[in-house]
Design a protein around this motif. Sequence first.
Motif, PDB file in Angstrom:
ATOM      1  N   PRO A 280       9.314   5.237  73.902  1.00 50.84           N
ATOM      2  CA  PRO A 280      10.123   4.475  74.855  1.00 50.84           C
ATOM      3  C   PRO A 280       9.973   5.041  76.263  1.00 50.84           C
ATOM      4  CG  PRO A 280      11.393   5.043  72.893  1.00 50.84           C
ATOM      5  CD  PRO A 280      10.115   5.817  72.808  1.00 50.84           C
ATOM      6  N   ILE A 281      10.091   4.195  77.263  1.00 51.36           N
ATOM      7  CA  ILE A 281       9.953   4.687  78.639  1.00 51.36           C
ATOM      8  C   ILE A 281      11.269   5.275  79.155  1.00 51.36           C
ATOM      9  CG2 ILE A 281       8.086   3.067  79.135  1.00 51.36           C
ATOM     10  CD1 ILE A 281      10.075   1.346  80.656  1.00 51.36           C
ATOM     11  N   TYR A 282      12.342   5.065  78.408  1.00 45.96           N
ATOM     12  CA  TYR A 282      13.644   5.613  78.807  1.00 45.96           C
ATOM     13  C   TYR A 282      14.021   6.763  77.879  1.00 45.96           C
ATOM     14  CZ  TYR A 282      13.796   1.164  81.289  1.00 45.96           C
ATOM     15  OH  TYR A 282      13.492   0.100  82.087  1.00 45.96           O
ATOM     16  N   ALA A 283      14.753   7.723  78.416  1.00 43.86           N
ATOM     17  CA  ALA A 283      15.067   8.949  77.697  1.00 43.86           C
ATOM     18  C   ALA A 283      16.081   8.702  76.577  1.00 43.86           C
ATOM     19  CB  ALA A 283      15.611  10.000  78.662  1.00 43.86           C
ATOM     20  N   ALA A 284      15.848   9.329  75.424  1.00 47.17           N
ATOM     21  CA  ALA A 284      16.798   9.253  74.313  1.00 47.17           C
ATOM     22  C   ALA A 284      18.136   9.870  74.698  1.00 47.17           C
ATOM     23  CB  ALA A 284      16.223   9.960  73.091  1.00 47.17           C
ATOM     24  N   GLU A 285      18.124  10.800  75.648  1.00 49.59           N
ATOM     25  CA  GLU A 285      19.363  11.441  76.100  1.00 49.59           C
ATOM     26  C   GLU A 285      20.354  10.401  76.640  1.00 49.59           C
ATOM     27  OE1 GLU A 285      21.472  15.076  76.445  1.00 49.59           O
ATOM     28  OE2 GLU A 285      19.461  14.712  75.638  1.00 49.59           O
ATOM     29  N   ASP A 286      19.839   9.291  77.167  1.00 49.93           N
ATOM     30  CA  ASP A 286      20.713   8.246  77.696  1.00 49.93           C
ATOM     31  C   ASP A 286      21.644   7.675  76.628  1.00 49.93           C
ATOM     32  OD1 ASP A 286      19.384   8.558  80.079  1.00 49.93           O
ATOM     33  OD2 ASP A 286      18.233   6.692  79.926  1.00 49.93           O
ATOM     34  N   LEU A 287      21.217   7.743  75.352  1.00 47.89           N
ATOM     35  CA  LEU A 287      22.014   7.157  74.278  1.00 47.89           C
ATOM     36  C   LEU A 287      23.397   7.800  74.169  1.00 47.89           C
ATOM     37  CD1 LEU A 287      19.228   6.817  71.568  1.00 47.89           C
ATOM     38  CD2 LEU A 287      20.299   4.970  72.856  1.00 47.89           C
ATOM     39  N   LEU A 288      23.510   9.044  74.620  1.00 45.42           N
ATOM     40  CA  LEU A 288      24.808   9.720  74.559  1.00 45.42           C
ATOM     41  C   LEU A 288      25.803   9.091  75.521  1.00 45.42           C
ATOM     42  CD1 LEU A 288      23.765  13.490  74.371  1.00 45.42           C
ATOM     43  CD2 LEU A 288      24.058  11.843  72.515  1.00 45.42           C
ATOM     44  N   GLY A 289      25.320   8.628  76.675  1.00 45.69           N
ATOM     45  CA  GLY A 289      26.208   8.079  77.686  1.00 45.69           C
ATOM     46  C   GLY A 289      26.352   6.574  77.643  1.00 45.69           C
ATOM     47  N   LEU A 290      25.566   5.919  76.791  1.00 47.01           N
ATOM     48  CA  LEU A 290      25.628   4.460  76.720  1.00 47.01           C
ATOM     49  C   LEU A 290      26.751   3.955  75.822  1.00 47.01           C
ATOM     50  CD1 LEU A 290      21.852   3.521  76.635  1.00 47.01           C
ATOM     51  CD2 LEU A 290      23.562   2.416  78.094  1.00 47.01           C
ATOM     52  N   MET A 291      26.956   4.618  74.687  1.00 48.28           N
ATOM     53  CA  MET A 291      27.909   4.082  73.714  1.00 48.28           C
ATOM     54  C   MET A 291      29.325   4.545  74.035  1.00 48.28           C
ATOM     55  SD  MET A 291      28.519   2.155  71.195  1.00 48.28           S
ATOM     56  CE  MET A 291      26.831   1.701  70.863  1.00 48.28           C
ATOM     57  N   PRO A 292      30.249   3.617  74.271  1.00 44.64           N
ATOM     58  CA  PRO A 292      31.632   3.989  74.592  1.00 44.64           C
ATOM     59  C   PRO A 292      32.350   4.583  73.391  1.00 44.64           C
ATOM     60  CG  PRO A 292      31.436   1.616  74.383  1.00 44.64           C
ATOM     61  CD  PRO A 292      30.046   2.159  74.304  1.00 44.64           C
ATOM     62  N   GLN A 293      33.436   5.310  73.680  1.00 39.18           N
ATOM     63  CA  GLN A 293      34.229   5.914  72.609  1.00 39.18           C
ATOM     64  C   GLN A 293      35.069   4.865  71.897  1.00 39.18           C
ATOM     65  OE1 GLN A 293      36.231   9.720  73.632  1.00 39.18           O
ATOM     66  NE2 GLN A 293      35.333   9.430  75.662  1.00 39.18           N
ATOM     67  N   ASP A 502      27.859   6.026  53.811  1.00 35.92           N
ATOM     68  CA  ASP A 502      26.603   5.951  54.550  1.00 35.92           C
ATOM     69  C   ASP A 502      25.676   7.011  53.991  1.00 35.92           C
ATOM     70  OD1 ASP A 502      27.254   8.442  55.688  1.00 35.92           O
ATOM     71  OD2 ASP A 502      28.021   7.557  57.533  1.00 35.92           O
ATOM     72  N   ASP A 503      24.470   7.076  54.522  1.00 36.98           N
ATOM     73  CA  ASP A 503      23.499   8.081  54.078  1.00 36.98           C
ATOM     74  C   ASP A 503      23.472   9.279  55.004  1.00 36.98           C
ATOM     75  OD1 ASP A 503      22.737   6.500  51.885  1.00 36.98           O
ATOM     76  OD2 ASP A 503      21.394   5.322  53.152  1.00 36.98           O
ATOM     77  N   GLY A 504      24.412   9.317  55.939  1.00 38.90           N
ATOM     78  CA  GLY A 504      24.523  10.457  56.827  1.00 38.90           C
ATOM     79  C   GLY A 504      24.910  10.039  58.234  1.00 38.90           C
ATOM     80  N   VAL A 505      25.574  10.954  58.935  1.00 33.36           N
ATOM     81  CA  VAL A 505      25.865  10.787  60.356  1.00 33.36           C
ATOM     82  C   VAL A 505      24.723  11.434  61.129  1.00 33.36           C
ATOM     83  CG1 VAL A 505      27.495  11.267  62.217  1.00 33.36           C
ATOM     84  CG2 VAL A 505      28.347  10.823  59.902  1.00 33.36           C
ATOM     85  N   ILE A 506      24.182  10.726  62.113  1.00 33.70           N
ATOM     86  CA  ILE A 506      23.030  11.243  62.853  1.00 33.70           C
ATOM     87  C   ILE A 506      23.346  11.330  64.340  1.00 33.70           C
ATOM     88  CG2 ILE A 506      21.363  10.382  61.169  1.00 33.70           C
ATOM     89  CD1 ILE A 506      20.730   8.082  63.141  1.00 33.70           C
ATOM     90  N   ASP A 507      22.671  12.239  65.004  1.00 33.35           N
ATOM     91  CA  ASP A 507      22.698  12.338  66.456  1.00 33.35           C
ATOM     92  C   ASP A 507      22.029  11.079  67.016  1.00 33.35           C
ATOM     93  OD1 ASP A 507      22.028  12.931  69.170  1.00 33.35           O
ATOM     94  OD2 ASP A 507      21.891  15.074  68.729  1.00 33.35           O
ATOM     95  N   PRO A 508      22.690  10.340  67.912  1.00 31.80           N
ATOM     96  CA  PRO A 508      22.055   9.116  68.461  1.00 31.80           C
ATOM     97  C   PRO A 508      20.656   9.353  69.005  1.00 31.80           C
ATOM     98  CG  PRO A 508      24.355   9.215  69.113  1.00 31.80           C
ATOM     99  CD  PRO A 508      24.055  10.530  68.439  1.00 31.80           C
TER     100      PRO A 508
END
Length: 540
Positions: A280-293, A502-508
Amino acid sequence: MTPYVSAFDPTDPAAQARAAAMRARIERLRALEARAAAVSAQAAPVFHRRGQLLPRERVGLLLDPGRPFLPLCTLAGYLQDQADPERSVPGGGLLAGIGFVAGVRCMVVASDSGIDAGAIQPRGLEKILRVQEIALQNRLPFVHLVESAGANLMKYQVEGFVLGGGLFRNLARLSAAGVPVITVQHGSGTAGGAYMPGLSDVVIMVRGRSRAFLAGPPLLKAATGEIATEEELGGAEMHTAVSGLGEALAEDDRHALGLAREIVARTGWQAPEPVAAPEPIYAAEDLLGLMPQHHREPVDMREIVARIVDGSAFLEFKPLFGPGTVCLQAAIGTHPVGIVTNNGPIDVPGANKATHFIQWMCQLGAPIIYLQNTTGYMVGRDSEQSGMIKHGSKMIQAVTLATVPQITVQCGASFGAGNYGMCGRGFAPRFLFSWPHARTAVMGGEQAARTMQIVAEAGLARKGLAIDATEVRAQLQAQSQAIERNFEAQADAFYTSGLVLDDGVIDPRDTRAVLRFCLDTVREAERRTPHPVQFGVARM
């Protein structure tokens, strides 16, 4: 396809607050997983004194170094064995996951015998049944590292005994389907546990440590009065030389694991080399700030998808029709996939679009990825009169009868029948994972509390009681708070994962890697040619 143009600003204060909250949840997840390892490691002096390896050391030696490993159901049993979140030990007494053994993609399961001598825990039983099903669906050799005290008689529950038969049924199903079942008997296997090697295709036993018997010396004496030693009843030398239960006699754990690797290598099921794919051209780190609580905060799920798929490129299906339901074609690790996700409740046009898209993906033979983020199907007079029930039912039928592998990630809300229409656990997706902020419930806690308050008030009104009385109002308020607390506690991703929902909780940030690993597993299963036998491989 051209790359998606993102509007996300990771420096925005709201995004940074979301990312901080997500990191805190991930830290909590890792701490819980580390707790299980730490509790098991407390048994190290005993294991080393006996010349044995700890369960995690065994798994580490079995697996190919440097190759990926996908742990499964790491939170099984969390808050089920102990109500105190600071004392509950997750894992279900088992280690399980998909990894590579001598180049072969396998399902690896190990008794966590550093905890309660490897006794099978209630959620541990559900965990092993689940991973056996994954192994069968994906034609994964089942490598079982056994050292278990069997059922915990101090915590005996009859349903565990009855449902535990499914474990042995699945071993027979795997063998009959032509999927190898290989057991390393590191320690004891008593009563039902003795059928684990008994229903395996190949069994490796360890001299002086392996034990397998239907009745150990205490039970034998209690039942018949007969006195015999453990070695006479079920020792490794007896079983490899006299009964024939074991094929190979190893000198210690390391030797046994080396033999297991040789046996797996001889299956000839080595995985192909991974194929390069555009990142992907965008950073996976962004996924932490995209999904609201909170599910009340909106998020454009296209932004999520752009950080998961190859080259951040996708083709949207019917973008102007039912826009709250998003259907996309993309690739993950060069695997063509269809993606269904949510930018709001599922309305009538959205349900019809999803139904059309699911059938289109089935025609193309493309696996379907569901990224759940929905409060459910749209309600209200207009929705009901437009046929929401029948159109939502068509979507549920399409999900149920889809002919391609389906993989679900619960990213945000998973409420009501939206859980069903978006291929929740009850619809048997090939894999299902959750993000740390995911919430699963029949409805939101506030909504449930308000619903019951309205029902209670209507009941009081029918009886002619004063709703505005201070005491009555206080009771209604207390009821609402209790309902909301109950819903919120059970909706939490860690709690539902503890129930093996589920089959596990994963880091986004790991979502792309996890999905690619699963898609590789699915594709490899399609290319494998097992040789089924009518009754499985019988012990001789």
